[in-house]
Scaffold this motif. Structure first.
Motif, PDB file in Angstrom:
ATOM      1  N   VAL A 146       4.390  18.421  -3.749  1.00 47.57           N
ATOM      2  CA  VAL A 146       3.118  17.980  -4.756  1.00 47.57           C
ATOM      3  C   VAL A 146       2.196  19.175  -4.219  1.00 47.57           C
ATOM      4  O   VAL A 146       2.075  19.069  -2.855  1.00 47.57           O
ATOM      5  N   LEU A 179       0.881  -1.314  -0.088  1.00 50.08           N
ATOM      6  CA  LEU A 179      -0.207   0.361  -0.003  1.00 50.08           C
ATOM      7  C   LEU A 179       0.765   1.426  -0.093  1.00 50.08           C
ATOM      8  O   LEU A 179       0.536   2.247  -0.669  1.00 50.08           O
ATOM      9  N   MET A 180       1.830   1.305   0.887  1.00 47.99           N
ATOM     10  CA  MET A 180       2.658   2.487   1.169  1.00 47.99           C
ATOM     11  C   MET A 180       3.355   2.772  -0.342  1.00 47.99           C
ATOM     12  O   MET A 180       3.735   3.777  -0.618  1.00 47.99           O
ATOM     13  N   TRP A 229      -5.632  10.154  -6.245  1.00 47.43           N
ATOM     14  CA  TRP A 229      -4.986  10.947  -4.954  1.00 47.43           C
ATOM     15  C   TRP A 229      -5.801  11.434  -4.020  1.00 47.43           C
ATOM     16  O   TRP A 229      -6.123  12.534  -3.634  1.00 47.43           O
ATOM     17  N   ALA A 262       3.640   9.047  -6.329  1.00 45.85           N
ATOM     18  CA  ALA A 262       3.462  10.166  -6.780  1.00 45.85           C
ATOM     19  C   ALA A 262       4.265  10.992  -5.768  1.00 45.85           C
ATOM     20  O   ALA A 262       5.186  11.932  -6.398  1.00 45.85           O
ATOM     21  N   VAL A 263       4.187  11.128  -4.516  1.00 44.22           N
ATOM     22  CA  VAL A 263       4.979  11.773  -3.797  1.00 44.22           C
ATOM     23  C   VAL A 263       6.373  11.734  -4.050  1.00 44.22           C
ATOM     24  O   VAL A 263       7.231  12.488  -4.111  1.00 44.22           O
ATOM     25  N   ALA A 316       6.603  16.131   0.243  1.00 41.97           N
ATOM     26  CA  ALA A 316       7.152  16.161  -1.085  1.00 41.97           C
ATOM     27  C   ALA A 316       6.380  17.696  -1.606  1.00 41.97           C
ATOM     28  O   ALA A 316       5.284  18.038  -1.275  1.00 41.97           O
ATOM     29  N   ILE A 345      -4.035  -6.242  -2.131  1.00 41.18           N
ATOM     30  CA  ILE A 345      -3.964  -5.365  -2.947  1.00 41.18           C
ATOM     31  C   ILE A 345      -3.865  -6.070  -4.251  1.00 41.18           C
ATOM     32  O   ILE A 345      -4.744  -5.915  -5.213  1.00 41.18           O
ATOM     33  N   LEU A 357       0.929  -2.799 -10.656  1.00 39.86           N
ATOM     34  CA  LEU A 357       0.130  -1.804 -10.020  1.00 39.86           C
ATOM     35  C   LEU A 357       0.420  -0.503 -10.703  1.00 39.86           C
ATOM     36  O   LEU A 357      -0.111   0.626 -10.134  1.00 39.86           O
ATOM     37  N   LEU A 375       2.815   1.766  -3.170  1.00 43.42           N
ATOM     38  CA  LEU A 375       1.842   2.264  -4.168  1.00 43.42           C
ATOM     39  C   LEU A 375       1.458   3.812  -3.897  1.00 43.42           C
ATOM     40  O   LEU A 375       1.620   4.618  -4.727  1.00 43.42           O
ATOM     41  N   ALA A 376       0.964   3.979  -2.669  1.00 48.66           N
ATOM     42  CA  ALA A 376       0.329   5.316  -2.428  1.00 48.66           C
ATOM     43  C   ALA A 376       1.455   6.432  -2.428  1.00 48.66           C
ATOM     44  O   ALA A 376       1.183   7.461  -2.803  1.00 48.66           O
ATOM     45  N   LEU A 377       2.838   6.158  -2.206  1.00 49.62           N
ATOM     46  CA  LEU A 377       3.715   7.013  -2.044  1.00 49.62           C
ATOM     47  C   LEU A 377       4.261   7.424  -3.210  1.00 49.62           C
ATOM     48  O   LEU A 377       5.146   8.379  -3.536  1.00 49.62           O
ATOM     49  N   PHE A 396       3.433  12.446   3.158  1.00 49.56           N
ATOM     50  CA  PHE A 396       2.842  12.656   2.202  1.00 49.56           C
ATOM     51  C   PHE A 396       2.767  14.134   1.810  1.00 49.56           C
ATOM     52  O   PHE A 396       2.567  14.761   0.816  1.00 49.56           O
ATOM     53  N   GLU A 414      12.575  16.352  -8.139  1.00 45.10           N
ATOM     54  CA  GLU A 414      13.061  17.663  -8.043  1.00 45.10           C
ATOM     55  C   GLU A 414      14.009  17.781  -7.040  1.00 45.10           C
ATOM     56  O   GLU A 414      14.606  18.903  -6.705  1.00 45.10           O
ATOM     57  N   ILE A 415      13.902  17.024  -5.944  1.00 40.10           N
ATOM     58  CA  ILE A 415      15.044  17.112  -4.612  1.00 40.10           C
ATOM     59  C   ILE A 415      16.387  16.518  -5.172  1.00 40.10           C
ATOM     60  O   ILE A 415      17.515  16.997  -5.062  1.00 40.10           O
ATOM     61  N   SER A 462      -5.289   5.762  -4.432  1.00 37.20           N
ATOM     62  CA  SER A 462      -3.935   6.253  -4.929  1.00 37.20           C
ATOM     63  C   SER A 462      -4.039   6.709  -6.245  1.00 37.20           C
ATOM     64  O   SER A 462      -3.384   7.841  -6.597  1.00 37.20           O
ATOM     65  N   ALA A 520       8.036  12.605  -7.213  1.00 36.21           N
ATOM     66  CA  ALA A 520       8.302  14.325  -7.292  1.00 36.21           C
ATOM     67  C   ALA A 520       9.557  14.305  -6.393  1.00 36.21           C
ATOM     68  O   ALA A 520      10.052  15.250  -6.641  1.00 36.21           O
ATOM     69  N   PHE A 521       9.615  13.771  -5.214  1.00 33.54           N
ATOM     70  CA  PHE A 521      10.984  13.941  -4.506  1.00 33.54           C
ATOM     71  C   PHE A 521      12.312  13.464  -5.109  1.00 33.54           C
ATOM     72  O   PHE A 521      13.149  14.270  -5.226  1.00 33.54           O
TER      73      PHE A 521
END
Lengths: 333, 338
Positions: free
Chosen positions: B32, A167-168, B301, A174-175, B30, B279, A273, A170-172, B27, A182-183, B298, A178-179
Motif C-alpha cells: 500500500v 483497533l488492530m 489512513w 486496508a493493509v 503491505a 471503539i 465498523l 479495524l486499522a489493519l 503497516f 495481491e500476495i 483508520s 491489500a495483502f
C-alpha cells in the motif's frame, strides 16, 4: 465402595446381585459417564438441540438457494411504500414473506437471515479452526518442551494480548486486504474480505486456547505413557501430536464451543465498523448493520438479526458450559 | 519483591518496544502506498513525494521505527526531513517527549489528539467499571447464596442474554427507543466536568456507560458467583460457621474476601483495556474518545495516529498487568513473588 458417586448410586438402586453390579460399575468408561451426566442436564440438552438446529439451518440455506426455494438477493420494490419501507403491518409479514421484507430493497428477510446465518457461522467456524490450530500447537509445544521455547511462546502470548484487538482489526483492514488480494491472490471484494476477517480473528484469538492447552499438557507430560514413549525413542513430533494431543480432546471441544459464538459477535462488530463481507451477500452482521438505518421505522427487521446472534451466542455458551461440566466433574466453575 | 518489580518493568518495556516494531512492520509490509493515503485522493505526484518526505515514509521501516522510539524518549521535530525543516522553519512543529508522532491529516501532534480524546474514554471507562463491578458483585453474591433457585438461574441467564446481543444493537436501541421515542432520558452527549458540572457529566454518561457495562456484567456475575461458591466451601468457612458466627458475617467477612482477589485482577485488566478506547460504544454514541479517534484515523489512513494509539493502548495493558501482579501480592498474603 465406601463413597459411591451419584452416577453409581442409580446403579446400586437396581438390585441385580453383587456380581452383575460389580461388572456394571467397572465397565462404565469415563466417556459414558460424561454422556450420562450431560444427558441429565436439561439446559445443556436444549442448547445442544438449538446448536444442531443452527447447523442444519446453515447447511440447508445454500441448498435451498440453489433449488430456488429461497432467494436472498431478489429485489422487489412492489412490496415497499414510497419511503422504501415495507407495506403492510409488522414489517410486511405475509404468507410469502414470513419474517417480512427488507426496507430499501424489498428482499425477503427470512431468506437473507437464513443465508446470512450460513455465512456468519462459516466465518466463525473457519476463524475458530485457525485459532484452535495455532493455539493447540503452541500450547502443546510450550507445555511439553518447557525451557526457552516455553518462555518465547509465553512472551508471544503477552505480545498478542497487548495489542488492542478491535483497533488492530479495524486499522489493519486496508493493509490486510491489500495483502490478501495481491500476495495471496484472492479476488477483490467479498472473498478477500472474508479471508481477511477469518485470518485476523484467528491470528488474534489463539492465546486463550494456548494457555488452556499448556496448562493441561504440564500435567500430562509427567504421566507414565509419555515417559514410556520417550524411553522407546519416539520422536518429539510423535510424543506431542500422537501421544499427548488425543488426551486433549475434551478441553479442545469445550474451547471450540465457547470460541465460536465470540467470533459470530466479532463478525457483527466488524461489520458495524465497516470491515468484512458487504451486501448483497448477507451475514448476520451486515444485515444488522444495514438495519440500524431503519431502527426506528422497521423494528422487526432491526430486531431479528440481533435476536439470531443472541440465540447463537447463548446456546453455544450454554452448550460449552454443559460440556465442561459433563467432561470435567471435578471442575467447580 | 523489588527485584521482581524491576524485572517485570524491564520485560514490559521490551514488550512495548516489540509491540511498536511489529505494528510498524505490519503497516509497512503491505503493498500500500502509505503517502498516497496520507495525502488524500486529489494529491498529484509532487505533493505525494513531499508528504512522503515530511512523514519520513521514504525511509526504511526500521529507521522510521527508530525515529518513533527516539521521539518517545527525547522528542522530535516535524517534518521529519531536515531539508524540509530548513526550507520552511516557520512550519516546524516540535513534539516534546514522550512524542507519539505527528498527524499529517489533522496538522496536530498525536499527543494533542490523544490528550483531547483521552478524558472522554477515561470518563466512559470509569462510569462503566463502577456499574459492572457494583452490579456484577451484588448479583453474583445474590446468585451464589440462592444457588439452584429460580433467582440464581434468572440472574445468570438474563445477564448472559444481555451480553449475547451485539453492543451496537443495544446502543442504537437505547438511542432510538429509550431516548428518542420514549423520551426517558435526554440525548447523551459528552460534556466535561469543568463545563457542566459533575451531575451533567454523569447523567450524560449513564446510557453509554450502561451499554458498555453490559458487555462485562455477565462474566463478572459468573465469576463472583463461582468464586463465592468456591470460597464458601473452604474449611475456614466451616470453622467460622461452627464457632457460631452469623451467616452474614461469615459471607461478607470471610467468604467474600478471598473471592474478591481474582475479581480485582480482572477489573484492573479490563479497565486498562477500556482506557485505550471503547471503539463500538464511542462510535454508537458519537463520544469523541480514543475509540472514535481510532475509527476516524483508520478511515482516513492517518497512520501516525493509528500507531500512536496502538502503542498507547498496548502500554495501558502492559502497565496494568505489572501493577495487578504486584498488587496481588499485597491483597493476597498467600502469594509470594519470586
Amino acid at each position: 465402595m465406601t463413597a459411591p458417586s451419584s452416577e453409581l448410586d442409580s446403579h446400586l438402586a437396581v438390585d441385580r446381585g453383587p456380581d452383575t453390579l460389580l461388572t456394571e460399575v467397572v465397565s462404565k468408561s469415563p466417556m459414558r459417564l460424561a454422556v450420562a451426566r450431560f444427558r441429565k442436564d436439561k439446559l445443556s440438552m436444549v442448547s445442544l438441540v438449538v446448536v444442531v438446529l443452527f447447523f442444519l439451518l446453515a447447511i440447508s440455506a445454500p441448498i435451498l438457494v440453489a433449488a430456488d426455494l429461497i432467494d436472498p438477493l431478489k429485489n422487489d420494490t412492489d412490496l415497499l411504500d414510497e419511503y422504501g419501507l415495507p407495506l403492510g403491518s409488522f414489517g410486511g409479514i405475509s404468507g410469502d414473506h414470513w419474517l417480512g421484507v427488507e426496507p430499501g430493497g424489498g428482499r425477503d428477510a427470512l431468506a437473507r437471515l437464513w443465508y446470512g446465518t450460513t455465512f456468519s457461522l462459516s466465518i466463525a467456524i473457519a476463524a475458530t479452526i485457525i485459532a484452535m490450530f495455532i493455539g493447540v500447537v503452541a500450547g502443546i509445544v510450550s507445555g511439553a518442551a518447557g525451557g526457552w521455547v516455553d518462555a518465547i511462546i509465553g512472551r508471544a502470548i503477552d505480545l498478542t494480548l497487548a495489542f488492542p484487538q478491535t483497533l488492530m482489526l479495524l486499522a489493519l483492514s486496508a493493509v490486510g486486504l491489500a495483502f490478501v488480494e495481491e500476495i495471496l491472490g484472492v479476488p477483490r471484494g467479498n472473498p478477500a474480505a472474508a479471508v481477511y476477517v477469518v485470518g485476523v480473528l484467528g491470528l488474534f484469538g489463539w492465546t486463550a486456547v494456548a494457555r488452556i492447552v499448556r496448562g493441561q499438557v504440564l500435567s500430562l507430560r509427567e504421566r507414565e505413557f509419555v515417559q514410556a514413549s520417550q524411553m522407546i525413542g519416539a520422536s518429539r513430533f510423535r510424543i506431542y501430536f500422537r501421544e499427548i494431543l488425543p488426551n486433549l480432546w475434551a478441553p479442545i471441544l469445550v474451547t471450540f464451543t465457547l470460541m465460536m459464538p465470540a467470533f459470530v459477535s466479532a463478525e457483527a462488530a466488524l461489520s458495524f465498523l465497516g470491515v468484512g463481507i458487504s451486501a448483497p451477500t448477507p451475514t448476520l452482521g451486515n444485515i444488522l448493520t444495514d438495519a440500524l438505518r431503519y431502527a426506528d421505522s422497521a423494528f422487526l427487521y432491526f430486531f431479528f438479526p440481533a435476536l439470531l446472534i443472541a440465540i447463537i451466542v447463548v446456546s453455544f455458551n450454554l452448550l460449552g458450559d454443559g460440556l465442561r461440566d459433563a467432561l470435567d466433574p471435578k471442575g467447580h466453575r | 519483591m523489588w527485584a521482581y518489580a524491576a524485572r517485570r518493568v524491564i520485560i514490559g518495556l521490551l514488550l512495548l518496544l516489540t509491540l511498536s516494531f511489529v505494528t510498524f512492520v505490519l503497516f509497512f509490509a503491505a503493498p500500500v502506498d502509505q503517502a498516497k493515503y496520507a495525502c488524500g485522493k486529489i494529491c498529484n505526484e509532487d505533493q505525494i513525494a513531499v508528504t512522503e518526505k515530511a512523514l519520513g515514509y521514504d525511509k526504511p521501516v526500521h529507521e522510521q521505527w527508530g525515529g518513533f522510539i527516539k521521539g518517545i524518549a527525547v522528542g522530535r521535530d516535524f517534518p521529519v526531513d531536515p531539508e524540509l525543516r530548513a526550507a520552511a522553519p516557520d512550519i516546524v512543529t516540535h513534539c516534546a517527549a514522550p512524542c507519539f508522532g505527528y498527524s499529517h491529516n489533522n496538522a496536530k501532534t498525536v499527543n494533542e489528539l490523544v490528550a483531547a480524546a483521552a478524558p472522554t474514554s477515561m470518563s466512559l471507562a470509569m462510569v462503566a467499571v463502577v456499574m459492572w463491578l457494583a452490579g456484577g458483585v451484588t448479583l453474583g453474591i445474590l446468585a451464589a447464596v440462592t444457588k439452584g433457585t429460580i433467582l440464581d438461574r434468572g440472574i445468570v441467564g438474563l445477564t448472559l442474554i444481555a451480553y449475547a446481543f451485539p453492543t451496537f444493537f443495544i446502543g442504537v436501541f437505547f438511542l432510538k427507543y429509550v431516548v428518542i421515542k420514549w423520551e426517558v432520558l435526554p440525548y447523551p452527549k459528552y460534556v466535561t466536568i469543568e463545563d457542566a458540572g459533575v451531575m451533567a457529566w454523569f447523567t450524560n454518561l449513564l446510557l453509554p456507560g450502561f451499554t458498555l457495562a453490559l458487555v462485562f456484567l455477565a462474566s463478572y456475575v459468573r465469576m463472583t458467583r463461582a468464586f463465592v461458591l468456591e470460597s464458601m466451601g473452604e474449611d475456614y468457612i466451616r470453622t467460622a460457621t461452627a464457632k457460631g458466627l452469623a451467616a452474614r458475617k461469615v459471607l461478607f467477612k470471610h467468604g467474600l474476601r478471598a473471592a474478591l482477589t481474582p475479581l480485582v485482577t480482572m477489573t484492573g485488566l479490563d479497565f486498562a483495556t477500556l482506557l485505550g478506547g471503547a471503539i463500538i460504544t464511542e462510535s454508537v454514541f458519537a463520544y469523541p474518545g480514543l475509540g472514535l479517534l481510532t475509527v476516524q484515523s483508520s478511515n482516513a489512513w492517518d497512520l501516525p495516529t493509528i500507531i500512536g494509539v496502538v502503542v498507547l493502548a498496548g502500554g495501558f495493558v502492559v502497565v496494568a498487568n505489572i501493577v495487578v501482579d504486584i498488587a496481588y501480592a499485597f491483597i493476597d498474603p498467600r502469594v509470594r513473588l519470586g
